[in-house]
Design a protein around this motif. Sequence first.
Motif, PDB file in Angstrom:
ATOM      1  N   UNK A   1       2.107   3.956  10.208  1.00 53.02           N
ATOM      2  CA  UNK A   1       3.273   3.305  10.514  1.00 53.02           C
ATOM      3  C   UNK A   1       3.258   3.383  11.519  1.00 53.02           C
ATOM      4  N   UNK A   2       3.324   3.760  12.235  1.00 47.71           N
ATOM      5  CA  UNK A   2       3.374   3.781  14.048  1.00 47.71           C
ATOM      6  C   UNK A   2       1.537   2.397  14.102  1.00 47.71           C
ATOM      7  N   UNK A   3       0.922   2.657  13.969  1.00 46.94           N
ATOM      8  CA  UNK A   3      -0.195   1.908  13.727  1.00 46.94           C
ATOM      9  C   UNK A   3       0.382   0.440  12.699  1.00 46.94           C
ATOM     10  N   UNK A   4      -1.025   0.117  12.181  1.00 49.56           N
ATOM     11  CA  UNK A   4      -0.663  -1.351  11.340  1.00 49.56           C
ATOM     12  C   UNK A   4      -0.446  -2.019  10.531  1.00 49.56           C
ATOM     13  N   UNK A   5       0.999  -0.628  10.205  1.00 52.95           N
ATOM     14  CA  UNK A   5       1.778  -0.434   9.592  1.00 52.95           C
ATOM     15  C   UNK A   5       3.435  -0.900  10.210  1.00 52.95           C
ATOM     16  N   UNK A   6       3.196  -1.075  11.371  1.00 54.88           N
ATOM     17  CA  UNK A   6       4.094  -0.884  12.644  1.00 54.88           C
ATOM     18  C   UNK A   6       5.273  -1.999  11.916  1.00 54.88           C
ATOM     19  N   UNK A   7       4.972  -3.127  11.197  1.00 52.09           N
ATOM     20  CA  UNK A   7       5.534  -4.009  11.408  1.00 52.09           C
ATOM     21  C   UNK A   7       5.752  -4.590   9.468  1.00 52.09           C
TER      22      UNK A   7
ATOM     23  N   UNK B   1      11.564   4.882   7.020  1.00 53.16           N
ATOM     24  CA  UNK B   1      12.044   3.229   6.370  1.00 53.16           C
ATOM     25  C   UNK B   1      10.951   2.423   5.648  1.00 53.16           C
ATOM     26  N   UNK B   2      10.242   3.284   4.575  1.00 58.42           N
ATOM     27  CA  UNK B   2       9.723   3.189   3.786  1.00 58.42           C
ATOM     28  C   UNK B   2       9.816   3.358   2.648  1.00 58.42           C
ATOM     29  N   UNK B   3      10.113   2.688   1.050  1.00 49.55           N
ATOM     30  CA  UNK B   3      10.701   2.546   0.101  1.00 49.55           C
ATOM     31  C   UNK B   3       9.322   3.548  -0.710  1.00 49.55           C
ATOM     32  N   UNK B   4       9.862   4.036  -1.459  1.00 48.53           N
ATOM     33  CA  UNK B   4       9.735   5.267  -2.061  1.00 48.53           C
ATOM     34  C   UNK B   4       9.540   5.093  -4.249  1.00 48.53           C
ATOM     35  N   UNK B   5       8.189   5.180  -4.654  1.00 50.73           N
ATOM     36  CA  UNK B   5       7.332   5.144  -5.708  1.00 50.73           C
ATOM     37  C   UNK B   5       7.428   6.679  -5.815  1.00 50.73           C
ATOM     38  N   UNK B   6       8.135   6.428  -7.293  1.00 50.14           N
ATOM     39  CA  UNK B   6       7.316   8.104  -7.893  1.00 50.14           C
ATOM     40  C   UNK B   6       7.653   7.862  -9.721  1.00 50.14           C
ATOM     41  N   UNK B   7       6.464   8.883 -10.078  1.00 50.03           N
ATOM     42  CA  UNK B   7       6.155   9.445 -11.242  1.00 50.03           C
ATOM     43  C   UNK B   7       7.188  10.179 -12.190  1.00 50.03           C
TER      44      UNK B   7
ATOM     45  N   UNK C   1       0.901  -0.948   0.064  1.00 49.43           N
ATOM     46  CA  UNK C   1       0.063   0.259  -0.211  1.00 49.43           C
ATOM     47  C   UNK C   1       0.830   1.133   0.084  1.00 49.43           C
ATOM     48  N   UNK C   2       0.350   2.060  -1.343  1.00 50.39           N
ATOM     49  CA  UNK C   2       1.742   3.140  -1.242  1.00 50.39           C
ATOM     50  C   UNK C   2       1.214   4.350  -1.209  1.00 50.39           C
ATOM     51  N   UNK C   3       0.548   5.019   0.296  1.00 48.99           N
ATOM     52  CA  UNK C   3       0.508   6.045   0.107  1.00 48.99           C
ATOM     53  C   UNK C   3       0.399   7.117   0.001  1.00 48.99           C
ATOM     54  N   UNK C   4      -0.002   8.418  -1.288  1.00 51.30           N
ATOM     55  CA  UNK C   4      -0.361   8.724  -2.324  1.00 51.30           C
ATOM     56  C   UNK C   4      -0.880  10.178  -2.163  1.00 51.30           C
ATOM     57  N   UNK C   5      -1.373  10.390  -0.825  1.00 49.17           N
ATOM     58  CA  UNK C   5      -2.107  11.873  -0.180  1.00 49.17           C
ATOM     59  C   UNK C   5      -3.804  11.745  -0.837  1.00 49.17           C
TER      60      UNK C   5
ATOM     61  N   UNK D   1       0.233  -7.727   3.616  1.00 49.37           N
ATOM     62  CA  UNK D   1       0.067  -5.817   2.809  1.00 49.37           C
ATOM     63  C   UNK D   1       0.985  -5.233   3.841  1.00 49.37           C
ATOM     64  N   UNK D   2       1.930  -4.602   3.314  1.00 48.42           N
ATOM     65  CA  UNK D   2       2.587  -3.918   3.171  1.00 48.42           C
ATOM     66  C   UNK D   2       2.652  -2.287   3.401  1.00 48.42           C
ATOM     67  N   UNK D   3       3.415  -0.699   3.822  1.00 48.25           N
ATOM     68  CA  UNK D   3       3.304  -0.108   3.635  1.00 48.25           C
ATOM     69  C   UNK D   3       4.987   0.772   2.847  1.00 48.25           C
ATOM     70  N   UNK D   4       4.096   1.400   2.041  1.00 53.00           N
ATOM     71  CA  UNK D   4       5.493   1.844   1.196  1.00 53.00           C
ATOM     72  C   UNK D   4       4.938   4.187   0.951  1.00 53.00           C
ATOM     73  N   UNK D   5       5.413   4.643   0.586  1.00 55.52           N
ATOM     74  CA  UNK D   5       5.265   5.849   0.247  1.00 55.52           C
ATOM     75  C   UNK D   5       5.329   6.285  -1.613  1.00 55.52           C
ATOM     76  N   UNK D   6       4.451   6.584  -1.931  1.00 56.41           N
ATOM     77  CA  UNK D   6       3.726   7.014  -2.967  1.00 56.41           C
ATOM     78  C   UNK D   6       4.475   9.069  -3.449  1.00 56.41           C
ATOM     79  N   UNK D   7       5.087   8.973  -3.803  1.00 57.15           N
ATOM     80  CA  UNK D   7       5.584  10.587  -3.518  1.00 57.15           C
ATOM     81  C   UNK D   7       5.546  10.949  -4.670  1.00 57.15           C
ATOM     82  N   UNK D   8       4.989  12.611  -5.124  1.00 54.82           N
ATOM     83  CA  UNK D   8       4.851  13.469  -6.917  1.00 54.82           C
ATOM     84  C   UNK D   8       5.992  12.956  -7.039  1.00 54.82           C
ATOM     85  N   UNK D   9       6.492  14.334  -6.344  1.00 55.32           N
ATOM     86  CA  UNK D   9       8.295  13.662  -6.907  1.00 55.32           C
ATOM     87  C   UNK D   9       8.380  15.403  -7.482  1.00 55.32           C
TER      88      UNK D   9
END
Length: 461
Positions: free
Chosen positions: A176-182, A215-221, A148-152, A187-195
């Motif tokens: 990140x401190x709640x349901x994705x603390x591990x 400690x989140x991976x980034x996906x960016x356009x 789940x890559x959080x994109x705003x 389902x894990x977590x990442x960050x979808x950045x606008x860049x």
Amino acid sequence: MNTLLLSGGIVVTCDDSNTVFWPGDILIRDGKIAAIGRELEAPDAERIDISGRIVMPGLIDTHRHTWQSVVRNIASDWTLDQYLVGLHTGLSRYFRPEDTYAGNLIGALEALDSGITTLLDWSHNLYTPEHTDAAVDALEESGIRAVFSHGGGAQQWGGPFPSPVPHPESDVRRLRTGRFSANDGLVTMGLAARGPQFTTMEVTKADFLLARELDLRVSVHVGDGHWGKTKPIHKLNEAGLLADTTTYVHCNTIADDELRLIADTGGSASVATDVEMQMGHGWPATGRLLDAGIQPSLSVDVCSSVGGDMFSLMRTTIAVQRASDNEAAVEAGEPVDRIRLRCQDVLRFATIEGARANGLVDVTGSLEVGKAADILILSNDTLATLPITNPVATVVYNAHPGLVKDILVAGKFVKRDGKLIGVDLDRLRSMAESSRDHVVGSLEGAAIGGDWQPETNLSPA
């Protein structure tokens, strides 16, 4: 969990040696692959005869805006700019949390049904924490492996560009401190950045540093049509933000030296060939990425525009790149001396390279002992694949979602004998149509028929 022995299949491993066992067996214990070989013995296992059927890793999509599934194909005749306006300043603001839930559930199950066992959900319509929770709930309910890559939300995407609107940091921290603390869930977590194509550098820096802190991976356009002419990779490099935990999506119109910067810093890439060809991003960067030393992954991207399966995506990718590679020889009137991009390469893009881009290469993406049993088994009862003489080419050139008969995720069947397990299709249809009618019907002048054409006046950063 039960111990399973898949027996007698044509096992396409997609491991480093591209091993194919023909015939071969796979032993599964506690959700993981315990052994691969021929004539395995496991008296305690449930034996499943898959003789003559292709067995392979589940396909991996590295970038999909899954929430858009409830407005499927509305953007099929839109340009990139029309999409940015039509979805992000138009339809997106009418999504309620239940519409986000519906889109993610329908989209994730569609992916599973077609053989995709891992999906990066590039979720960028999160107006409220309730929208965020609904999106994650749907992914978890579907049974797919997902990032789940959080994109705003559309507040960040509606323009004008470059946007000074920050990413909703509090929502990211909450997750990140709640349901994705591990990082050990399905389902894990990442960050979808606008860049830097779409935001000020101040916002871009804040986004990337937030991901680094958590400690989140980034996906960016980057490199989307005319937006990519703004040297986004150079901007990231000057800010010290390039890293091996970033996946760069598209890359069509960034320069060759920018691709080399990505390679030098260990980044990965995601190519969305169907969408890029349709919307005007530019020629897919597959060959240029390979020239720079980057093995790309593949992504469906905009499911409001194109189909959601990866078999057709593999075919588009190999066809476009082979045509490009052959063009010089054809123009010169010379014979083509070799095929550079092979079927095995493209299958790896859709499996092991996808796992690498999603940060899951130690978990999935190939059939190897110790990895999760994320497995796709194709039917062999069709004239379209008989006789099988080249299993890898059969997958790339002949397979389609209709051949996907059995799927396991973490050793658990989620599809068997051609049907998803525990899925109420009538409920999904009602949910999909209700959300479609609400979202599309809320926009004045829009039609359910999908013929609304948004007017655009956007300029790149």
